[in-house]
Design an enzyme around this catalytic site. Structure first.
Site, mmCIF file in Angstrom:
data_model
loop_
_atom_site.group_PDB
_atom_site.id
_atom_site.type_symbol
_atom_site.label_atom_id
_atom_site.label_comp_id
_atom_site.label_asym_id
_atom_site.label_seq_id
_atom_site.Cartn_x
_atom_site.Cartn_y
_atom_site.Cartn_z
ATOM 1 N N HIS A 219 26.208 -33.310 53.137
ATOM 2 C CA HIS A 219 26.376 -32.276 52.471
ATOM 3 C C HIS A 219 25.045 -31.966 51.466
ATOM 4 O O HIS A 219 24.064 -32.592 51.492
ATOM 5 C CB HIS A 219 27.210 -33.360 51.052
ATOM 6 C CG HIS A 219 27.529 -32.338 50.034
ATOM 7 N ND1 HIS A 219 26.925 -31.472 48.837
ATOM 8 C CD2 HIS A 219 28.719 -31.612 49.871
ATOM 9 C CE1 HIS A 219 27.864 -30.944 47.970
ATOM 10 N NE2 HIS A 219 28.890 -30.843 48.778
ATOM 11 N N ASP B 177 35.663 -33.641 52.507
ATOM 12 C CA ASP B 177 36.962 -33.270 53.822
ATOM 13 C C ASP B 177 36.861 -34.482 54.690
ATOM 14 O O ASP B 177 37.838 -33.837 55.652
ATOM 15 C CB ASP B 177 35.793 -31.876 54.106
ATOM 16 C CG ASP B 177 35.949 -30.548 53.355
ATOM 17 O OD1 ASP B 177 36.951 -30.831 52.295
ATOM 18 O OD2 ASP B 177 35.116 -29.764 53.052
HETATM 19 N N1 CMC Z 1 26.399 -33.877 61.995
HETATM 20 C C1 CMC Z 1 25.033 -33.980 62.553
HETATM 21 N N2 CMC Z 1 24.492 -33.418 62.007
HETATM 22 C C2 CMC Z 1 24.208 -32.735 60.675
HETATM 23 C C3 CMC Z 1 25.408 -32.659 60.109
HETATM 24 C C4 CMC Z 1 26.073 -33.057 60.933
HETATM 25 N N3 CMC Z 1 27.743 -32.694 60.122
HETATM 26 N N4 CMC Z 1 24.822 -32.380 58.486
HETATM 27 C C5 CMC Z 1 23.719 -32.016 58.270
HETATM 28 N N5 CMC Z 1 23.209 -32.474 60.350
HETATM 29 C C6 CMC Z 1 21.307 -32.300 61.067
HETATM 30 C C7 CMC Z 1 21.184 -31.304 61.345
HETATM 31 O O1 CMC Z 1 21.294 -30.401 61.950
HETATM 32 C C8 CMC Z 1 19.407 -31.493 60.549
HETATM 33 O O2 CMC Z 1 19.438 -32.210 61.019
HETATM 34 P P1 CMC Z 1 17.673 -31.722 61.518
HETATM 35 O O3 CMC Z 1 16.475 -32.069 60.014
HETATM 36 O O4 CMC Z 1 17.113 -32.833 62.519
HETATM 37 O O5 CMC Z 1 17.311 -30.772 62.297
HETATM 38 C C9 CMC Z 1 19.929 -32.130 59.000
HETATM 39 O O6 CMC Z 1 20.998 -33.197 58.904
HETATM 40 C C10 CMC Z 1 19.974 -31.437 57.637
HETATM 41 O O7 CMC Z 1 21.174 -30.620 57.792
HETATM 42 P P2 CMC Z 1 20.885 -29.322 57.545
HETATM 43 O O8 CMC Z 1 21.954 -28.274 58.062
HETATM 44 O O9 CMC Z 1 20.351 -28.364 56.750
HETATM 45 O O10 CMC Z 1 21.578 -29.590 55.290
HETATM 46 P P3 CMC Z 1 22.717 -28.561 54.489
HETATM 47 O O11 CMC Z 1 22.227 -28.711 53.108
HETATM 48 O O12 CMC Z 1 21.765 -27.322 55.747
HETATM 49 O O13 CMC Z 1 23.690 -28.233 55.203
HETATM 50 C C11 CMC Z 1 26.249 -28.927 55.436
HETATM 51 C C12 CMC Z 1 24.866 -29.126 54.456
HETATM 52 C C13 CMC Z 1 27.505 -30.064 54.502
HETATM 53 C C14 CMC Z 1 26.632 -27.457 55.340
HETATM 54 C C15 CMC Z 1 25.941 -29.944 56.476
HETATM 55 O O14 CMC Z 1 25.661 -30.531 56.055
HETATM 56 C C16 CMC Z 1 27.130 -30.049 57.457
HETATM 57 O O15 CMC Z 1 27.240 -28.644 58.704
HETATM 58 N N6 CMC Z 1 27.793 -30.446 57.761
HETATM 59 C C17 CMC Z 1 29.422 -30.571 58.369
HETATM 60 C C18 CMC Z 1 30.442 -29.249 57.748
HETATM 61 C C19 CMC Z 1 31.188 -29.988 56.420
HETATM 62 O O16 CMC Z 1 31.492 -31.101 56.521
HETATM 63 N N7 CMC Z 1 31.065 -28.685 55.191
HETATM 64 C C20 CMC Z 1 31.851 -29.896 54.418
HETATM 65 C C21 CMC Z 1 31.035 -29.916 53.263
HETATM 66 S S1 CMC Z 1 31.126 -30.665 51.929
HETATM 67 C C22 CMC Z 1 32.819 -29.647 50.983
HETATM 68 C C23 CMC Z 1 32.151 -27.841 50.735
HETATM 69 O O17 CMC Z 1 31.105 -27.914 50.430
HETATM 70 O O18 CMC Z 1 32.929 -27.573 50.565
#
Ligand code: CMC
Length: 428
Positions: A307, A364
């Site tokens: 998140h 989710d």
């Molecule tokens: N699986 C594997 N690796 C992950 C995941 C995941 N679900 N989420 C983040 N990471 C890793 C990412 O690869 C990165 O690694 P590194 O530092 O080595 O490059 C690190 O964790 C930070 O991730 P980020 O993408 O920079 O984090 P963010 O704050 O930009 O993204 C997020 C947050 C929710 C988009 C992301 O965690 C994600 O894609 N999660 C899966 C989709 C999901 O479940 N979304 C629902 C969010 S909650 C409800 C809503 O918002 O509606």
């Protein structure tokens, strides 16, 4: 004395006020940055460090896993309140008295018809259309049938626009499902409560009576409350920014629905179930998928994990996980993907990749398992999220307009070509 923050550039110092919120959140207010410095801007892709507004609606502390609507904890609201009470709280700022709640619902019922012409628009969609696209289009189409621009300085006009949306949106949600299921469109039963009526509108078969199951109703009530607002997330920021151009409420909400659709945001609830199903069909080897999630060469992500703001745990996920167990038990549903979900969670919480990056299950991760147990098809999950988020979007849109916020218009750092001469097509 109020604090200031100083930026030093090319030997010159510039002071900026520091703003402190009621929960001691601190921000440097850079409104005058460009003017004071002759053009300097900040660069923050994804707005990870940027506050776009002051807001009195929802408080979220990602480090401590706290979520409150208007000061009330999400745990208490999910346990004790009705979704309509929470909607009133978010939009108007206080929990309603019984009279206020009764009036709200009476007004909603009066507005809960949708122009019959809208059915022709719905008819134009193929059955295979994704319900989020259909819902966004129908919400936008509502404008044509309710064309008056809202004078936001009139409490009455603002109230009427909000009531119309709270009344008609559930009808559109139900119609979207009924279209998918090939069932006649219906208006439900206004003798029922708001959530019970939504269930009846969605699930009543033309040749059968529909009795609302209290377990189903209470589970849906809880899920809607847990999704009702989440401060400046992607779809809410979209609603605010679209509304900031003085586009109307319905147009702003329609844009919010499109933003919610993406799998990194609300669309994750559909993506989670599809992922769990995929793992099940592939033999249930969770370790293989943990490996894929950690492999930077592999685009696979563990959906429902991580998140932007929660770096401890998502308090909504905690409530939903418990609720998933309860609801499945009460309904006597056995869903093997719940075991896969629990297995994945356990492995992730013990794995340094997830622990180091502070990746925990989000709202989710378990919600789809409950939606499924309630009989809601996978493609409708994000629609259910939108239904829950509606009061939050409305509250945020209303706050933004009442605060007379300026049009949202970020700047950029240009990295393209410098001025060059036009080349005739024969010379390119
Ligand atoms: N699986 C594997 N690796 C992950 C995941 C995941 N679900 N989420 C983040 N990471 C890793 C990412 O690869 C990165 O690694 P590194 O530092 O080595 O490059 C690190 O964790 C930070 O991730 P980020 O993408 O920079 O984090 P963010 O704050 O930009 O993204 C997020 C947050 C929710 C988009 C992301 O965690 C994600 O894609 N999660 C899966 C989709 C999901 O479940 N979304 C629902 C969010 S909650 C409800 C809503 O918002 O509606």
């Amino acid at each position: 004395m109020s604090k200031t923050a100083t930026i030093e550039l090319d030997g010159k110092k510039y002071d900026f006020p520091v703003v402190v919120g009621t929960e001691n959140e601190v921000a440097i207010e850079i409104k005058s940055l460009r003017g004071d410095t002759g053009g300097l801007i900040t660069l923050d892709p994804g707005y990870k460090n940027t506050g776009s507004c002051k807001s009195a609606i929802t408080f979220l502390n990602g480090e401590e896993g706290i979520l409150r609507y208007r000061g009330y904890s999400i745990e208490e609201l999910a346990e004790k309140a009705s979704f309509l009470e929470v909607a009133y709280l978010l939009i108007f700022g206080e929990l309603p008295t019984q009279d206020q709640l009764d009036k709200l619902y009476k007004d909603i019922k009066k507005e809960s018809h949708v122009d019959e012409e809208m059915k022709k628009i719905l008819d134009g969609f193929p059955k295979s259309a994704h319900p989020m696209g259909v819902l966004s289009s129908l919400t936008s189409a509502l404008i044509a049938f309710n064309p008056s621009a809202v004078n936001v300085d009139s409490d009455e006009e603002m109230y009427n626009a909000i009531i119309k949306l709270l009344a008609k949106f559930p009808v559109l949600v139900a119609w979207t499902l009924r279209k998918k299921n090939g069932q006649p469109l219906d208006y439900g039963d206004s003798s029922l409560g708001y959530v019970d009526n939504i269930l009846k509108m969605m699930f009543k078969k033309p040749h059968e009576n529909y009795e609302v199951d209290p377990v189903v109703s209470s589970a849906l009530n809880k899920l809607l409350i847990l999704h009702a607002d989440h401060e400046q997330n992607c779809s809410t920021s979209t609603v605010r920014i679209v509304g900031s151009s003085h586009a109307g409420l319905f147009a702003s909400i329609s844009a919010g629905i499109s933003a919610l659709w993406g799998p990194l945001h609300g669309g994750a609830n559909q993506a989670v179930i599809e992922m769990l199903e995929g793992i099940k069909q592939d033999g249930g080897d969770t370790k293989k998928y943990m490996g894929k999630a950690k492999d930077k060469e592999d685009p696979f992500r563990l959906m429902g994990f991580g998140h932007r703001v929660y770096k401890n745990f998502d308090p909504r996920a905690k409530i939903i996980k418990k609720s998933a167990d309860d609801v499945l038990n009460q309904l006597g549903v056995e869903d093997p993907v719940l075991d896969i979900a629990k297995g994945l969670e356990k492995e992730a919480l013990e794995d340094s990749y997830f622990v180091d990056r502070k990746l925990y299950p989000n709202v989710d991760f378990y919600s789809g398992i409950i939606y499924r147990a309630l009989g809601i098809p996978t493609e409708m999950f994000t629609v259910m999220f939108a239904l829950g988020r509606l009061p939050g979007w409305i509250a945020q849109w209303r706050e933004m307009r009442l605060e007379k916020e300026p049009i949202g218009r970020p700047r950029q750092v240009y990295t393209g070509e410098n001025l060059r001469d036009f080349k005739d097509i024969s010379k390119r």
